[in-house]
Design a protein around this motif. Sequence first.
Motif, short mmCIF file in Angstrom:
data_model
loop_
_atom_site.label_atom_id
_atom_site.label_comp_id
_atom_site.label_asym_id
_atom_site.label_seq_id
_atom_site.Cartn_x
_atom_site.Cartn_y
_atom_site.Cartn_z
N GLY A 74 -4.10 0.94 0.06
CA GLY A 74 -3.91 0.71 -1.36
C GLY A 74 -2.46 0.51 -1.71
O GLY A 74 -1.56 0.89 -0.96
N SER A 105 0.00 3.37 -7.00
CA SER A 105 -0.93 3.59 -8.11
C SER A 105 -0.80 5.01 -8.62
O SER A 105 -0.35 5.91 -7.89
CB SER A 105 -2.36 3.33 -7.62
N ARG A 123 -10.96 5.01 -5.60
CA ARG A 123 -10.46 3.99 -6.54
C ARG A 123 -9.00 3.66 -6.30
O ARG A 123 -8.49 2.66 -6.82
CB ARG A 123 -10.66 4.47 -7.97
N ALA A 131 -8.93 2.62 4.70
CA ALA A 131 -8.65 1.86 3.49
C ALA A 131 -7.15 1.86 3.23
O ALA A 131 -6.44 2.76 3.67
CB ALA A 131 -9.40 2.45 2.30
N GLN A 139 -5.68 -10.48 1.25
CA GLN A 139 -5.34 -9.20 1.85
C GLN A 139 -5.63 -9.22 3.34
O GLN A 139 -6.52 -9.91 3.79
CB GLN A 139 -6.16 -8.08 1.19
N TYR A 148 -7.82 2.69 -3.57
CA TYR A 148 -7.77 1.78 -2.44
C TYR A 148 -8.45 0.46 -2.78
O TYR A 148 -9.54 0.45 -3.34
CB TYR A 148 -8.43 2.41 -1.22
N SER A 149 -7.79 -0.62 -2.41
CA SER A 149 -8.32 -1.94 -2.73
C SER A 149 -8.78 -2.71 -1.51
O SER A 149 -9.41 -3.77 -1.64
CB SER A 149 -7.24 -2.76 -3.45
N ASN A 150 -8.49 -2.21 -0.35
CA ASN A 150 -8.80 -2.93 0.88
C ASN A 150 -9.49 -1.96 1.85
O ASN A 150 -8.93 -0.91 2.15
CB ASN A 150 -7.50 -3.48 1.50
N TRP A 151 -10.67 -2.34 2.33
CA TRP A 151 -11.49 -1.45 3.14
C TRP A 151 -11.89 -2.13 4.45
O TRP A 151 -12.13 -3.35 4.48
CB TRP A 151 -12.76 -1.05 2.39
#
Length: 125
Positions: free
Chosen positions: A99, A102, A110, A97, A1, A112-115
């Motif tokens: 994402g 979804s 939750r 973040a 990512q 969001y997968s990238n911060w």
Amino acid sequence: QARLVESGGGLVQAGGSLRLSCTASSRTFRFAVVGWFRQAPGKEREFVATLRISDRATAYADSAKGRFTISKDDAENTIYLHMTRLLPEDTAIYYCASGLQSSISPRSARAYSNWGQGTQVTVSS
């Protein structure tokens, strides 16, 4: 990512303004939703604002409505959080973040997968 890098935090007096930036390290990085969250000392991370990439729809926490604006500059691949009329209670570390598509509400961390690593905002009274 792709890595997300925040900047723009700092110390400001109550009533002042700041613009936070969040830049993705890769222009090929694709995401469906971006958001800003914040975490004050001793408190849980909380939602601030979100923007859906497909139609630029936005949503804000009640505490941010009317004072904060989230936006995205496609040319710069950067997400902004423009904050005005800042209050001491806005003091926190602010995180951006991203994402993918979804069913989870974009108000939830939750989704969001990238911060990013966070940037400190301190508002003095």
